[in-house]
Scaffold this motif. Sequence first.
Motif, short mmCIF file in Angstrom:
data_model
loop_
_atom_site.label_atom_id
_atom_site.label_comp_id
_atom_site.label_asym_id
_atom_site.label_seq_id
_atom_site.Cartn_x
_atom_site.Cartn_y
_atom_site.Cartn_z
N VAL A 285 -50.66 81.63 1.71
CA VAL A 285 -51.30 81.87 2.92
C VAL A 285 -52.07 80.99 3.61
N TRP A 286 -53.07 80.67 2.51
CA TRP A 286 -53.86 79.24 3.02
C TRP A 286 -53.25 78.23 3.38
N ALA A 287 -52.22 77.83 2.69
CA ALA A 287 -51.64 76.56 3.03
C ALA A 287 -50.75 76.79 4.45
N VAL A 288 -50.08 78.12 4.68
CA VAL A 288 -49.53 78.11 5.85
C VAL A 288 -50.36 78.22 7.08
N VAL A 289 -51.62 78.83 6.94
CA VAL A 289 -52.60 78.86 8.03
C VAL A 289 -53.08 77.63 8.15
N ALA A 290 -53.51 76.89 7.16
CA ALA A 290 -53.60 75.64 7.39
C ALA A 290 -53.05 74.61 8.25
N ALA A 291 -51.70 74.69 7.80
CA ALA A 291 -50.64 73.93 8.41
C ALA A 291 -50.57 74.56 10.00
N GLY A 292 -50.71 75.65 10.23
CA GLY A 292 -50.71 76.24 11.53
C GLY A 292 -51.93 75.61 12.29
N ALA A 293 -52.96 75.43 11.74
CA ALA A 293 -54.20 75.00 12.28
C ALA A 293 -54.22 73.64 12.65
N VAL A 294 -53.48 72.93 11.78
CA VAL A 294 -53.40 71.40 12.15
C VAL A 294 -52.40 71.34 13.33
N ARG A 295 -51.21 71.97 13.29
CA ARG A 295 -50.13 71.98 14.57
C ARG A 295 -50.91 72.23 15.74
N ALA A 297 -54.18 72.08 16.58
CA ALA A 297 -55.30 71.14 16.78
C ALA A 297 -54.46 69.85 17.54
N VAL A 298 -53.31 69.38 16.95
CA VAL A 298 -52.53 68.43 17.46
C VAL A 298 -51.96 68.73 18.82
#
Length: 304
Positions: A285-295, A297-298
């Motif tokens: 879930v950390w990896a999924v949320v981190a990826a979502g946060a990056v997307r 922000a971009v």
Amino acid sequence: MSEHRAGNPWGTEVMATGIVAVGLHLAGLVWAARVLLAVTAALWVVLAVTFGRLVAGGGPRLREGTSDPAALTTVAATGVLGDGAAMVSRPVAAAVLLGLAAALWAVLLPRVLRRLGRRLPGAAFVVTVATQAVAVLAATLAVRRPERWLLWPAGVLIAIGLLLYVVVLARFDLGELMAGAGDQWVVAGSLSISALALGKVTSATDAPTALAGATLTVLAAALAWYAVLVVCEALRPRPSYDGRRWATVFPLGMTAVSAMTAGRACDVPWLGTLGKGLLWPAVVVWAVVAAGAVRHAVAASSSD
């Protein structure tokens, strides 16, 4: 733990990343833990700068920002980073972070408590999380260093944190279990960090029997909430990204760490196995949320 509020948007990110790092270290994945701890430290610097600017700005924005429960994520984030520093044998840095977390807690908690309403979201349980974060770090240092006196303030903070949990639970909007955007998980995470604090004190004391019973009782309540929240997520999936999902990652990781710690402190080996099993959902879930946060922000930067 509301989404990017009060000038301190990175508090839950620090907490979530830091506790997953601690969990990985407990599970024996030391290098992965160190990488995530470095990310935690970098996010904490951003948090410190952002919160510092809020304080320097003063005025109504400061009063509003430091009265929101999100402000207390600065306390919890500082405590979690301190635990990470102790984990990698940096006791001086951990002690400095303990002093900073305790000072922030003393200043911010009364402001937040005065503004709590009647129907509260899961974010309100951060009053317990912040309190227990200071207790956990104090108990950690009491184990690792000669400052055994830290066990007394840690014990007092644990009691205060559990009392605050009862106060917030009485006002918690149960509808958030099905409708919350992520921070409803803190109803479980605040009990998990309470169990962790009790487990740390249990490990450090010479008479652990009574404390072991309290540790296991609080952990059992946290696991029960964990199961309820998993069912609610299955009944009403919320797959789209929301910054408040960082407040889901933290309880997932904290429950795993609490189970592993309680297993050792209370001599219940199967809890350690359970904790290691619960760690992997937290990592995913950390990896999924981190990826979502990056997307997110971009996309936000592209639209500016």
